[in-house]
Every structure is written in structure tokens, then in C-alpha cells.
Scaffold this motif. Sequence first.
Motif, short mmCIF file in Angstrom:
data_model
loop_
_atom_site.label_atom_id
_atom_site.label_comp_id
_atom_site.label_asym_id
_atom_site.label_seq_id
_atom_site.Cartn_x
_atom_site.Cartn_y
_atom_site.Cartn_z
N LEU A 24 5.22 17.11 -2.31
CA LEU A 24 5.88 16.07 -1.52
C LEU A 24 5.18 14.74 -1.77
O LEU A 24 4.46 14.58 -2.76
N LEU A 25 5.35 13.80 -0.87
CA LEU A 25 4.78 12.46 -1.05
C LEU A 25 3.25 12.52 -0.98
O LEU A 25 2.70 13.08 -0.03
N ARG A 75 0.84 -1.19 0.00
CA ARG A 75 0.00 0.00 0.00
C ARG A 75 0.88 1.25 0.00
O ARG A 75 2.07 1.19 0.29
N THR A 76 0.26 2.38 -0.30
CA THR A 76 1.04 3.62 -0.39
C THR A 76 0.54 4.72 0.55
O THR A 76 1.16 5.77 0.63
N GLY A 77 -0.58 4.50 1.23
CA GLY A 77 -1.13 5.55 2.08
C GLY A 77 -0.52 5.55 3.48
O GLY A 77 -0.16 4.49 4.02
N PHE A 78 -0.42 6.74 4.05
CA PHE A 78 0.05 6.87 5.43
C PHE A 78 -0.88 7.79 6.20
O PHE A 78 -1.46 8.73 5.64
N THR A 85 13.38 15.47 5.82
CA THR A 85 13.55 14.95 4.46
C THR A 85 12.17 14.81 3.82
O THR A 85 11.15 14.88 4.50
N GLN A 86 12.12 14.59 2.52
CA GLN A 86 10.86 14.79 1.82
C GLN A 86 9.76 13.79 2.22
O GLN A 86 8.60 14.17 2.33
N GLY A 87 10.12 12.54 2.46
CA GLY A 87 9.11 11.59 2.91
C GLY A 87 8.62 11.94 4.30
O GLY A 87 7.41 12.00 4.56
#
Length: 391
Positions: free
Chosen positions: A155-156, A122-125, A136-138
Motif C-alpha cells: 500500500l502507500l 511532503r509524503t509522510g503521514f 481504499t488503498q490510501g
Amino acid sequence: MRANFLKHVAQTSPAPMGLEIAGGEGVYLIDANGKRYLDLIAGIGVSALGHNHPAVVEAVQRQAGTYMHTLVYGEFVLSTQVELATLLCAQLPESLDNVYFTNSGTEAVEGAMKLAKRITGRTGFVSATRSYHGSTQGAASLMWPKDFTRPFHPLLPGVTHLDFNCDHCLGRITTDTAAVILETVQAEWGIRKPRPEWIHAVRRRCDETGALLILDEIQAGMGRTGTLFAFEQYGIVPDILLLAKGFGGGMPLGAFVASRKLMETLTVDPVLGHITTFGGHPVSCAAGLAVLRELIDRPEHIRSVPEKEALVHRLLVHPKIRHLRSAGLWMAVELDDFDEVRRVIAGCLERGLITDWFLWNERSLRIAPPLTISEAELEWACGVILEALAT
């Protein structure tokens, strides 16, 4: 020296404090003129055992005289890495048995985010409003409000925010969520502790949706809140634990810790899924090992935290203090506004006491001294703050 500092060292604010540090000893920093300052913030929680602690200095000197950098992290068997990882895991629940060393807290966050994506697909946070996990960017993508990040967008994507201790916000954790990233105690919002029932509900919601729970103890760990790790006080276990700051005792060191089963996913498809040149540097790990051993071998450092916390609550009483929030030897002294905070910081500095404010709470003074501070030193520090408030 000051002129060259301003000319050649990149600045992060238009008005740096500008103290020229010539030495450090215990809870004190010493400037170029020999003036001693009691360090009430310990380098933002880094110097957990104070400055130039003999055990840490000896460990650093010994390792520096043996060998330093060898090869990209994770290839050679380096004794200080192995000993620190082994001792650390012995203090943690069984599911946290594998350590990936980094140079800093923000790198620990970045590695944990990659690990969560790799494990879940998955990609959601989901992160909390007014949290801080790094620049940092993340890591910066997790930040809200966007005051500090907007000039660097985009950004992310895929980051959702919830309010700390908000029950109805838990629905934002879904089957699209790779991980929920929370500070066990919110730092830069001015020391906000979770309600036990709320953080348990977060854990349950993560289990229900298949999301991982990442607890950021970059500031809260290493005895700061009265236990070695703050999550111990809430009866939950994260899937990934983040450490830094006090973990290295003054040397650059961070880590993300998970189960070996989870961490192994970074070794295949692709191989070298996460690498670092200097993470787990032998000298930094030697310092971290000395810190952890000291905290284990001399448990009074942590056991005395509640008594010192209570002492500050008894002493810091003044009409201008609106609230005093604390989580062990970690406190936010809330005043009326930022102008008052700046005035008190300046007054304390003039009297030989170093304090600071919070990123998301400009109305509060930060107190986070070395755990080694004595009650007499705390009494003096509180007296200085009261003097500064009165003038």
C-alpha cells in the motif's frame, strides 16, 4: 430473495446478518415479515435523524424532480451544493471556509491526503493505531494492525503510527510529515476519547513541524458526541476536517473542508488536481442540507444527547458489563469476549433490537442510535440488552 442476495450480491463476511428490509420509520427498520427492529446503530451512525425523516425525504424528492447529475463536480453552480457549503461553513471556524464534496468518507480521506501532500510537498503521514479511515488503498494504508490490509500490500509507503493519548509518541511527527490524521474520537477501537491536553499537544506539534492536522469526524460529527462537531469540545481547530455518514442523512455524501487558500492548490499545477464525477451529487446535497438545517433549527436533537447518554449509563448496569465508554450517543459496552458479544447481538436481534460490534474491539457492543431516539425507546433498548445478557 435471500438466495439471490447470497448468490449475486458481493458479501463482505462469511455470515451476513441477512435481514430483508422492507421499510424504515424513525428509529425502526421493518423486515419483509412486518417485524419492527429498533436500530441502535443507525447504519453505523449514518441515519442521524432516523429512517425516512420527513424533511430529508421531501428534500430528496424535490431535488430528484428538479434535476440530478449534470457535469463533473465543480463546474456548474448547483444550488444544493452552494447552500449546503455555505451553511456548513457558517457553523465552522473561519479557517474552515471551503468544502470539497465527495461520495463517502474514504473518498474524503483520499482527497485530504492529496491536499496535504500538495500543500506541504511532503509524503509522510502519521495516524493512530487501531484507527479506521476507510478501505481504499490510501485510506487503508493508515490502518494498523495490518490484519485487514496485509493481503493487499504493498500500500502507500511512508505511514507512521502513534498510540492514541500517547505523549512520547508525538516525536513521530516530524518535518517529513505531510499530515497527522486522527479521529477526534476513536471509533472502531471502542469509543476512545482523547485527553484534552494530549490533543492540544498534537496541535502544537503539528504547528512546530509544519505538518497539517486532519481530524476525521466521519462518525463523530453531526451532533453524535453532544456538539455539532466533536473538536469543538477540545478548543482546537484542524487544518482539514473530514465529514460523511450522518452528514448525508442516509444519502451517500462526504466532504473534506479546509481554507480556501489551501483548497485552491488543487486547481493548478495540474489543473483538475482532484476531481470526482458524482461527488456533491445534487440529491445527496439536498439531503445533507435538510439534515444540517434540522440540527440547527431544532437544537434539542443535540442538546438532549448528554441526558440520553447519562440515562444509558444509569440503566446499563450488569455484572457481565466490564466497562461502558461513551462520547454522547455513541457507546461501547465492553463484555468478556467476542463469543459473549455475538450471543448478545443474536439475542437482541431475536427480540427486535439491532446492535453490532467494533472492527478493532470485538469485546464491545456498539450503541449509536439516531439522535431522535426518545428516552422511552432508549429504556426499552437497554432492557433488551440486559435480557440478552441474562440468558
